[in-house]
Write an enzyme that holds these catalytic residues in place. Structure first.
Site, PDB file in Angstrom:
ATOM      1  N   LYS A   3       4.734  -6.425 -10.040  1.00  0.00           N
ATOM      2  CA  LYS A   3       5.785  -5.516 -10.100  1.00  0.00           C
ATOM      3  C   LYS A   3       7.441  -6.424  -9.789  1.00  0.00           C
ATOM      4  CE  LYS A   3       4.057  -2.147  -7.569  1.00  0.00           C
ATOM      5  NZ  LYS A   3       2.980  -3.111  -7.216  1.00  0.00           N
ATOM      6  N   ASP A  14      -3.924  49.878   1.588  1.00  0.00           N
ATOM      7  CA  ASP A  14      -2.266  49.628   1.058  1.00  0.00           C
ATOM      8  C   ASP A  14      -1.747  50.963   0.643  1.00  0.00           C
ATOM      9  OD1 ASP A  14      -3.682  49.877  -1.133  1.00  0.00           O
ATOM     10  OD2 ASP A  14      -3.228  47.812  -2.256  1.00  0.00           O
ATOM     11  N   SER A  67       0.715  -1.132   0.074  1.00  0.00           N
ATOM     12  CA  SER A  67       0.000  -0.041  -0.131  1.00  0.00           C
ATOM     13  C   SER A  67       0.857   1.209   0.049  1.00  0.00           C
ATOM     14  CB  SER A  67      -0.983  -0.010   1.161  1.00  0.00           C
ATOM     15  OG  SER A  67      -1.932  -1.169   1.060  1.00  0.00           O
ATOM     16  N   HIS A  73       9.446   3.283  -3.301  1.00  0.00           N
ATOM     17  CA  HIS A  73       9.291   2.864  -2.026  1.00  0.00           C
ATOM     18  C   HIS A  73       9.902   3.752  -1.116  1.00  0.00           C
ATOM     19  CE1 HIS A  73       8.309  -0.762  -4.362  1.00  0.00           C
ATOM     20  NE2 HIS A  73       7.354  -0.742  -3.311  1.00  0.00           N
ATOM     21  N   PRO A 127     -11.180  56.914   1.861  1.00  0.00           N
ATOM     22  CA  PRO A 127     -10.438  57.436   0.581  1.00  0.00           C
ATOM     23  C   PRO A 127     -11.316  57.437  -0.680  1.00  0.00           C
ATOM     24  CG  PRO A 127      -9.165  55.260   0.984  1.00  0.00           C
ATOM     25  CD  PRO A 127     -10.169  55.650   2.287  1.00  0.00           C
TER      26      PRO A 127
END
Length: 582
Positions: free
Chosen positions: A113, A405, A61, A225, A563
């Protein structure tokens, strides 16, 4: 230095994570089932296997979605899972084989595999199944291109295994015999190669990272792995990394290279080893396609995503498979396996992937305009607005530093300069709506930010209400009202939220009186609108911001007027003062 503590994982416990993950996979998919007492996932419609070859794969897994995600019609019949990175036990492999056999499968193909543990455990289960009269065969996938001179253990089995699941599954679905499938897969495997690269190790649940990789380093040729690779180097650009990988995979001096020549057709799999972002994956995919095409290869299909992972490794592997029309036909067949992507069956190379953009309407500020009776006064009004905004640049910046900002004055000054530049080279059109469209285009392009978008929305929505035949007070009132409503609709703010709307909305409401005011009373309405705007701007001192950037600032720190509202009030005053002088 290794981080001497186990990596955090979002699991319940190390002991139960594999079983809970398998349960999660099965519960999320209507087509899968668990084999009681074993870590085996099966097709839930085993009856459909009657007379066909059953396909079984599996392994440790931690490689999800491999192998459970590839179970379904047209791919695997079952998959057996070991612990994390651990080969599954022979008893569970045998239980899976016998389940497929008892469901009526004509034979069982094991897709394994090339790791010693997998070969031993699947091999033992195969021998035990043969003794019970089951027709079993095995295909071993060993397509790793990392080692120039592989050891006796041979090349590792990596993401190319997923291609074998797909092709063998298509043949099994078509009713081919076990011998036919094995023979075809052995041929296909000669034309598959994989190579991985990683920017980080991974860690098995409850354990330390698998190897130490310093910052700024990457590992080439690693497996799945957590084992380190064959070569360590500095992290380079995606294009360079991909070129290095493909050079290595196709280098004829290496015993494990994939022989490719110009004109060959290939399927490319760009496999996320676990933790690369989707953005990085797309960049790598583009680099791989471009690199292959530059070598004269025809890229027939591309898969990009997590297909065989290594837990949370921040890396990618490239798998290439040489294909002929028949292999491509099998590759393209449909499957119900949940992890197989919904790929197009159109060739990647050779097609035109750029679509022509539509012919854009010319920008209003570039159009030729003709002057009219209102042109001189509108020119003067614009001059006054621009000079006012430039005078107030530092005041607006200062107000904005308290709640945002600090660039509100700069953005308004940018817009003012853009309008001034335009006025030097263009005539002011006689139609007010056309002028508003020009201004909308200028602020959208030159002002930037949310202010540019808001003013452009206002001007665009207003423009349609003051056409050549409609320039009276009522038309202007409707235009201002429409522009204000557009700002509210798309900006998401309302009066009372401490934005420019706190100045604009009271003024717009006052201007609606122009629809009924006699000509002699119109100037009074305009002056009243200016005062309403100024009062609204001043009142923003006491409002809590609920929209815009100021809404992120603690309310007690915001004690100056907004503003944006101050700018609106100043512009309205500039308009009315200029009209008063005419």
């Amino acid at each position: 230095m290794l981080n001497m503590e186990a990596q955090k994982k979002l699991i319940n416990s190390v002991d139960c994570c594999v079983d809970e993950a398998l349960c999660g996979l099965v519960r999320a998919s209507g087509g899968l089932a668990l084999l009681k007492g074993h870590r085996v996932v099966l097709r839930s419609d085993l009856d459909s296997l009657k007379g066909k070859v059953g396909l079984l794969s599996g392994g440790g897994s931690g490689h999800e979605p491999a192998h459970g995600g590839y179970i379904g019609a047209g791919m695997l019949s079952a998959a057996v899972a070991g612990g994390v990175f651990a080969s599954p036990p022979p008893a569970s492999i045998l239980a899976a084989i016998l389940t497929l056999h008892q469901a009526g499968a004509s034979g069982v193909l094991l897709i394994v595999k090339n790791y010693t543990g997998d070969r031993l455990n699947f091999g033992l289960a195969a021998e035990q199944a043969r003794n019970q009269g089951v027709a079993v065969d095995m295909v071993i996938v060993a397509e790793d291109c990392a080692f120039d001179q592989p050891s006796k253990a041979g090349r590792r089995g990596l993401c190319g295994t997923v291609f074998i699941h797909k092709l063998a599954g298509a043949l099994a679905e078509e009713g081919c015999s076990l011998d036919q499938i094995v023979s075809k897969m052995k041929d296909v495997l000669k034309g598959i190669g994989t190579l991985g690269v990683s920017l980080s190790p991974c860690s098995v649940p409850g354990c330390l990272p698998s190897f130490d990789l310093p910052p700024g380093a990457m590992e080439l040729g690693l497996g799945i792995h957590g084992e380190p690779g064959i070569k360590r180097s500095k992290v380079a650009s995606a294009d360079e990394v991909v070129k290095t990988m493909i050079d290595h995979m196709t280098n004829p001096d290496s015993q494990s290279h994939l022989p490719l020549k110009s004109g060959d057709s290939v399927v490319l799999c760009v496999n996320n080893l676990g933790a690369l972002s989707c953005l990085e994956m797309a960049v790598v995919t583009r680099a791989a396609i471009t690199c292959l095409e530059s070598r004269g290869l025809v890229v027939a299909r591309v898969m990009s995503g997590p297909f065989m992972t290594s837990l949370e490794m921040a890396g990618v592997s490239l798998t290439l498979m040489k294909v002929d029309p028949e292999t491509l036909r099998l590759f393209d067949t449909k499957t119900s396996a949940p992890a197989w992507p919904n790929l197009s069956t159109a060739a990647v190379s050779g097609g035109n992937y750029i679509t022509e953009a539509p012919v854009m309407i010319t920008r209003p500020q570039d159009d030729k305009h003709s002057q009219g009776p209102l042109s001189p006064v509108m020119h003067k009004v614009l001059d006054k607005i621009c000079s006012t905004l430039l005078e107030k640049q530092e005041e607006l910046n200062s107000l904005d530093r308290a709640s945002g900002d600090g660039d509100c004055g700069n953005t308004h000054a940018q817009a003012a300069r853009a309008v001034q530049e335009w006025l030097q080279d263009h005539v002011v059109p006689g139609c007010p709506g056309r002028l508003l469209s020009v201004l909308a285009g200028l602020v959208e392009e030159k002002m930037g930010g949310s202010s540019g978008a808001l003013y452009s929305l206002f001007l665009t929505a207003a423009a349609g209400h003051v056409t050549e035949g409609k320039t009276d007070g009522a038309a202007w009132a409707a235009a201002v009202h429409a522009g204000t409503q557009a700002m509210r609709r798309y900006g998401g703010a309302d009066p009372g939220d401490r934005t420019m709307l706190d100045a604009l909305c009271p003024a717009a409401d006052e201007l609606m009186k122009l629809t009924t005011a006699p000509p002699a009373g119109q100037m009074a309405v305009l002056h009243a609108a200016v005062e309403k705007a100024a009062a609204g701007a001043e009142a923003t001192r006491d409002l809590t911001a609920r929209a815009g950037r100021a809404s992120y600032i603690a309310a007690e720190r915001v004690t100056l007027p907004d503003p944006g509202a101050v700018a609106v009030a100043a512009m309205l005053r500039a308009v009315v003062e200029t009209l008063q002088q005419q």
